[in-house]
Design a protein around this motif. Structure first.
Motif, PDB file in Angstrom:
ATOM      1  N   THR A  46       0.840  -1.188   0.000  1.00 53.74           N
ATOM      2  CA  THR A  46       0.000   0.000   0.000  1.00 53.74           C
ATOM      3  C   THR A  46       0.878   1.242   0.000  1.00 53.74           C
ATOM      4  O   THR A  46       2.104   1.159   0.117  1.00 53.74           O
ATOM      5  CB  THR A  46      -0.906   0.028   1.241  1.00 53.74           C
ATOM      6  OG1 THR A  46      -0.079   0.112   2.414  1.00 53.74           O
ATOM      7  CG2 THR A  46      -1.775  -1.212   1.314  1.00 53.74           C
ATOM      8  N   ALA A  47       0.245   2.411  -0.111  1.00 55.05           N
ATOM      9  CA  ALA A  47       0.996   3.667  -0.135  1.00 55.05           C
ATOM     10  C   ALA A  47       1.787   3.880   1.148  1.00 55.05           C
ATOM     11  O   ALA A  47       2.852   4.513   1.135  1.00 55.05           O
ATOM     12  CB  ALA A  47       0.050   4.842  -0.362  1.00 55.05           C
ATOM     13  N   ASP A  48       1.289   3.338   2.274  1.00 54.16           N
ATOM     14  CA  ASP A  48       2.019   3.496   3.531  1.00 54.16           C
ATOM     15  C   ASP A  48       2.916   2.289   3.834  1.00 54.16           C
ATOM     16  O   ASP A  48       3.262   2.029   4.981  1.00 54.16           O
ATOM     17  CB  ASP A  48       1.062   3.762   4.700  1.00 54.16           C
ATOM     18  CG  ASP A  48       0.017   2.670   4.859  1.00 54.16           C
ATOM     19  OD1 ASP A  48       0.022   1.709   4.055  1.00 54.16           O
ATOM     20  OD2 ASP A  48      -0.794   2.756   5.787  1.00 54.16           O
ATOM     21  N   ARG A  49       3.266   1.548   2.762  1.00 56.99           N
ATOM     22  CA  ARG A  49       4.267   0.474   2.815  1.00 56.99           C
ATOM     23  C   ARG A  49       3.862  -0.728   3.661  1.00 56.99           C
ATOM     24  O   ARG A  49       4.699  -1.388   4.272  1.00 56.99           O
ATOM     25  CB  ARG A  49       5.622   1.030   3.292  1.00 56.99           C
ATOM     26  CG  ARG A  49       6.188   2.109   2.388  1.00 56.99           C
ATOM     27  CD  ARG A  49       7.593   2.546   2.803  1.00 56.99           C
ATOM     28  NE  ARG A  49       8.123   3.542   1.897  1.00 56.99           N
ATOM     29  CZ  ARG A  49       8.676   3.276   0.713  1.00 56.99           C
ATOM     30  NH1 ARG A  49       8.757   2.031   0.302  1.00 56.99           N
ATOM     31  NH2 ARG A  49       9.138   4.248  -0.050  1.00 56.99           N
ATOM     32  N   ARG A  50       2.586  -1.026   3.668  1.00 51.83           N
ATOM     33  CA  ARG A  50       2.125  -2.240   4.327  1.00 51.83           C
ATOM     34  C   ARG A  50       1.724  -3.262   3.263  1.00 51.83           C
ATOM     35  O   ARG A  50       1.125  -2.906   2.237  1.00 51.83           O
ATOM     36  CB  ARG A  50       0.946  -1.935   5.255  1.00 51.83           C
ATOM     37  CG  ARG A  50       1.368  -1.198   6.510  1.00 51.83           C
ATOM     38  CD  ARG A  50       0.227  -1.093   7.507  1.00 51.83           C
ATOM     39  NE  ARG A  50      -0.723  -0.064   7.143  1.00 51.83           N
ATOM     40  CZ  ARG A  50      -1.805   0.238   7.875  1.00 51.83           C
ATOM     41  NH1 ARG A  50      -2.072  -0.446   8.978  1.00 51.83           N
ATOM     42  NH2 ARG A  50      -2.611   1.209   7.488  1.00 51.83           N
ATOM     43  N   ASP A  51       2.058  -4.516   3.481  1.00 48.94           N
ATOM     44  CA  ASP A  51       1.746  -5.567   2.524  1.00 48.94           C
ATOM     45  C   ASP A  51       0.321  -6.064   2.692  1.00 48.94           C
ATOM     46  O   ASP A  51      -0.154  -6.269   3.815  1.00 48.94           O
ATOM     47  CB  ASP A  51       2.708  -6.748   2.695  1.00 48.94           C
ATOM     48  CG  ASP A  51       4.081  -6.470   2.101  1.00 48.94           C
ATOM     49  OD1 ASP A  51       4.216  -5.466   1.377  1.00 48.94           O
ATOM     50  OD2 ASP A  51       5.012  -7.253   2.366  1.00 48.94           O
ATOM     51  N   VAL A  52      -0.351  -6.267   1.562  1.00 50.80           N
ATOM     52  CA  VAL A  52      -1.707  -6.805   1.527  1.00 50.80           C
ATOM     53  C   VAL A  52      -1.677  -8.085   0.695  1.00 50.80           C
ATOM     54  O   VAL A  52      -1.067  -8.120  -0.384  1.00 50.80           O
ATOM     55  CB  VAL A  52      -2.685  -5.797   0.886  1.00 50.80           C
ATOM     56  CG1 VAL A  52      -4.076  -6.410   0.748  1.00 50.80           C
ATOM     57  CG2 VAL A  52      -2.739  -4.519   1.691  1.00 50.80           C
TER      58      VAL A  52
END
Length: 254
Positions: free
Chosen positions: A207-213
């Motif tokens: 995601t834009a805030d560098r969290r993996d989905v």
């Protein structure tokens, strides 16, 4: 490890030109061809089908809202029966031209605002799925992983292909960041290719805030109207092949 590469195509209209279909076509495996509602016209449809046939690319219908001025990216307050009828008519129009060229359709992928609405609204997704099944239950429906589109198709016994977008930003819930928000479209080709590799190889997107989905996909979209789409699609296919993926139209293996 199989993956399909799809692209929205045939989005020109009369003398107005959109995209670089001739340059992108050799690098993809499935073409989503506009059906005259959000873009395209009968002559463009025929020309794009011929391009796909010559390149050995599978053909699918790309129905959208009847909104040429807004390119199908504006939500419309249509009744559910109207959505079903419109999608059915659009599939039928493309299929008729395809048949005259000796081509049968592989899949259906809704466009723009219709796609996004159906991803979150089961009623809209059901309308699209009913239109597809009513026309040809062998068609594959493309849709966001774990969305209403996928659920509606599966409940009607349709085949599905979960779709990822390497050049689009994602939210934590796995939905696409709206194009109206900054950073919704990623223009760095190296970043796009790397994101595609992670989706296919690892089943994740950042995601834009560098969290993996988690994002398990069967097909990955390249937007034909993106500047540099021909080079990007070429680099993407080479990278996927180099990583050991079998790049092939989805109906051949899904």
């Amino acid at each position: 490890m199989h993956i399909d590469i799809n692209c929205d195509m045939g989005e020109s209209f009369g003398p107005w030109r959109m995209g670089t279909d001739e340059q992108v076509m050799p690098n993809i495996t499935s073409a989503n061809i506009a059906c005259g509602a959000h873009a395209g016209d009968p002559s463009v449809m025929r020309r794009t089908i011929r391009l796909a046939r010559e390149a050995g690319v599978a053909v699918g219908a790309h129905p959208g809202f009847p909104d040429l001025q807004g390119f199908g990216r504006r939500e419309m307050d249509l009744g559910v029966p109207e959505v079903e009828d419109s999608v059915l008519a659009q599939i039928g129009a493309l299929a008729a031209i395809a048949r005259s060229e000796g081509i049968t359709l592989q899949h259906v992928k809704a466009h723009g605002a219709l796609y996004n609405m159906a991803a979150r609204s089961r009623a809209v997704a059901d309308a699209i799925a009913r239109a597809i099944k009513g026309f040809d239950p062998s068609l594959v429906m493309f849709g966001l992983p774990d969305s209403s589109l996928i659920a509606a198709a599966r409940d009607l016994g349709l085949r599905v292909a979960a779709e990822g977008f390497a050049d689009r930003a994602y939210r934590l819930d796995g939905s696409l960041t709206p194009r109206t928000e900054p950073g919704a479209v990623i223009h760095d080709s190296a970043a796009v290719v790397e994101r595609a590799l992670r989706m296919v190889r690892d089943g994740v997107v950042q995601t834009a805030d560098r969290r993996d989905v988690q994002l398990k996909i069967d097909t990955i979209c390249v937007h034909g109207d993106t500047p540099g789409a021909a080079d990007l699609s070429r680099r993407l296919r080479a990278a996927l092949t180099g990583a050991g993926a079998i790049v092939q139209a989805v109906a051949a293996w899904r």
